[in-house]
Scaffold this motif. Structure first.
Motif, short mmCIF file in Angstrom:
data_model
loop_
_atom_site.label_atom_id
_atom_site.label_comp_id
_atom_site.label_asym_id
_atom_site.label_seq_id
_atom_site.Cartn_x
_atom_site.Cartn_y
_atom_site.Cartn_z
N GLU A 1 0.62 -1.16 0.07
CA GLU A 1 0.11 -0.01 -0.24
C GLU A 1 0.81 1.31 0.45
O GLU A 1 0.50 2.62 -0.68
CB GLU A 1 -0.82 0.07 1.13
CG GLU A 1 -2.79 0.89 0.59
CD GLU A 1 -3.15 2.02 0.83
OE1 GLU A 1 -2.96 2.87 0.47
OE2 GLU A 1 -2.62 1.44 2.38
N GLY A 2 2.08 0.66 0.76
CA GLY A 2 3.19 2.22 0.73
C GLY A 2 3.71 2.54 -0.41
O GLY A 2 3.93 3.44 -1.45
N ALA A 3 3.97 1.67 -1.13
CA ALA A 3 4.26 1.32 -2.04
C ALA A 3 3.64 2.43 -3.85
O ALA A 3 4.12 2.77 -3.87
CB ALA A 3 5.40 -0.20 -2.50
N VAL A 4 2.95 1.68 -3.67
CA VAL A 4 1.61 2.06 -4.54
C VAL A 4 1.14 4.03 -4.36
O VAL A 4 1.27 4.54 -4.97
CB VAL A 4 -0.12 1.36 -4.29
CG1 VAL A 4 -1.22 2.35 -5.05
CG2 VAL A 4 0.10 -0.07 -4.87
N ILE A 5 1.12 4.64 -3.02
CA ILE A 5 0.74 5.92 -2.70
C ILE A 5 2.50 6.31 -3.12
O ILE A 5 2.03 7.62 -4.01
CB ILE A 5 0.74 5.41 -1.10
CG1 ILE A 5 0.20 7.20 -1.37
CG2 ILE A 5 1.78 6.04 -0.16
CD1 ILE A 5 -1.63 7.64 -1.92
#
Ligand code: F2R
Ligand code: MG
Ligand code: MG
Ligand code: MG
Length: 345
Positions: A1-5
């Motif tokens: 999720e952090g990588a997506v944002i």
């Protein structure tokens, strides 16, 4: 999720920068031939060749100021933001700024930023500017405030009012900011539902337009434009005959926010599916290519559409070779990372 944002933050800012750099050579052209643009993008995406950078213009210069001010002030600070606009302008005045906005920078400098709001209020005999110079620079606000919608609206309105106080200038910046925010919120794995995306914009803009009274015939000029966006999407989606003439005639392609921000939204949504005379599989590239083909304020419309598109698809969708031809990419990537660190994620 952090990588997506993180990818979405980079996508939004690099999207804004690329739209500006790639659209700028065509700013002011009436329309740009689709085959010329196909070759232009093919060449830039192809094997690397040495060439001077495509330079960014006022759109990117001011976007960087907005981002850096939010980062260094830990939020919105009007003196810091205004100071950065002025310093950036005098450091590099030849970035194609709007014809009238530069008088604000002069007044801010000569009064030593005594009242940072006053010079913008004096523009156009007190009516304020309705140009798209507010909207073109707001993507960092959508990123910084992506967990706090009300704060985003507040920061966006204030950042815009430092140069643009006309209701149309401010509400155009709000629409652009909200569009980037909506893209950021949507998973890149879920296809965009054009109807829902535009309905959500309409419902948020109705809250904004009911509180303001623009000096134009309609009380809801942006909602009117967004309804046209829906109508044109319905008509042109999957069609082999794109009605670009009608897009330009009805939505517009000028430096006025009302006639460019809804157009940028349209370009993003339209580019989710194929477009006649554009052999492009990548929807991010298709967004820029289509935006520029409409002519007029090409750098700004492509920059705004690029920010919305990059915020949805993420950085991975943006061709690496093209980036090597554009000025300031490395610095913009650093800014995206810093914004990630200081915004609540
Ligand atoms: N300035 C440009 N491009 C120059 C045009 C290029 C030319 N076509 C060529 O090829 O050489 N681009 C940059 O300016 C736009 C953003 O402008 P901004 O920051 O909004 O400036 P300003 O001066 O406030 O407004 C722009 C013009 O809009 C008209 N206008 C605005 N409010 C008005 C009002 N209340 N009444 C009457 N006119 C109003 C004026 O003509 C302003 O000069 C972006 O495209 C950026 O890329
Ligand atoms: Mg420009
Ligand atoms: Mg303050
Ligand atoms: Mg422009």
């Amino acid at each position: 999720e952090g990588a997506v944002i993180a990818s979405k933050f980079r996508g939004a800012l690099i999207g804004a920068l690329l739209g500006d750099c790639l659209g700028a050579p065509f700013e002011g052209d009436e329309r740009v031939s689709k085959s010329v643009l196909q070759k232009y993008f093919d060449k830039l995406e192809g094997p690397h060749f040495k060439a001077p950078f495509k330079q960014y213009t006022d759109d990117t210069a001011m976007t960087k100021c907005v981002a850096e001010s939010l980062i260094h002030s830990g939020g919105f600070n009007e003196e810091d933001m205004a100071k950065r606009f002025v310093e950036e302008y005098y450091r590099n005045p030849k970035r194609g700024y709007g014809a009238n906005v530069v008088s604000i920078f002069g007044k801010l400098r000569s009064t030593d930023l005594k009242d940072v709001w006053q010079p913008a209020r004096e523009q156009f005999s007190g009516r304020g500017s309705y140009g798209n110079g507010g909207a073109m620079r707001v993507s960092p606000i959508a990123l910084y405030c992506h967990k706090n919608y009300q704060q985003m609206i507040d920061f966006c309105g204030k950042t815009t009012a430092l140069t643009h106080t006309n209701t149309l200038g401010i509400n155009g910046a709000l629409l652009q900011c909200i569009a980037v925010h909506q893209s950021l919120e949507q998973s890149p794995n879920d296809p965009i539902d054009e109807k829902k995306f535009s309905f959500d914009l309409i419902s948020k803009m109705s809250k904004i337009e009911e509180k303001s009274s623009p000096e134009v015939e309609s009380k809801t000029p942006y909602i009117d434009q967004l309804k046209l966006v829906q109508k044109l999407l319905e008509k042109n989606k999957g069609s082999t005959l794109d009605d670009d003439e009608e897009v330009v005639e009805s939505l517009g392609n000028t430096i006025a926010a009302l006639y460019s921000v809804p157009t940028a939204v349209y370009c993003f949504l339209r580019a989710q599916s194929t477009i006649k005379d554009m052999e492009v599989d990548n929807p991010f590239r298709r967004t820029l290519q289509y935006s520029i083909s409409l002519g007029g304020d090409t750098d700004t419309i492509a920059s705004m559409a690029g920010a919305i598109s990059g915020a949805y698809h993420g950085y991975g969708m943006i061709n690496a070779n093209v980036q090597r031809h554009c000025e300031g990419v490395e610095k913009m990537l650093d800014i995206a990372n810093e914004l990630m660190l200081v915004s609540e994620t």
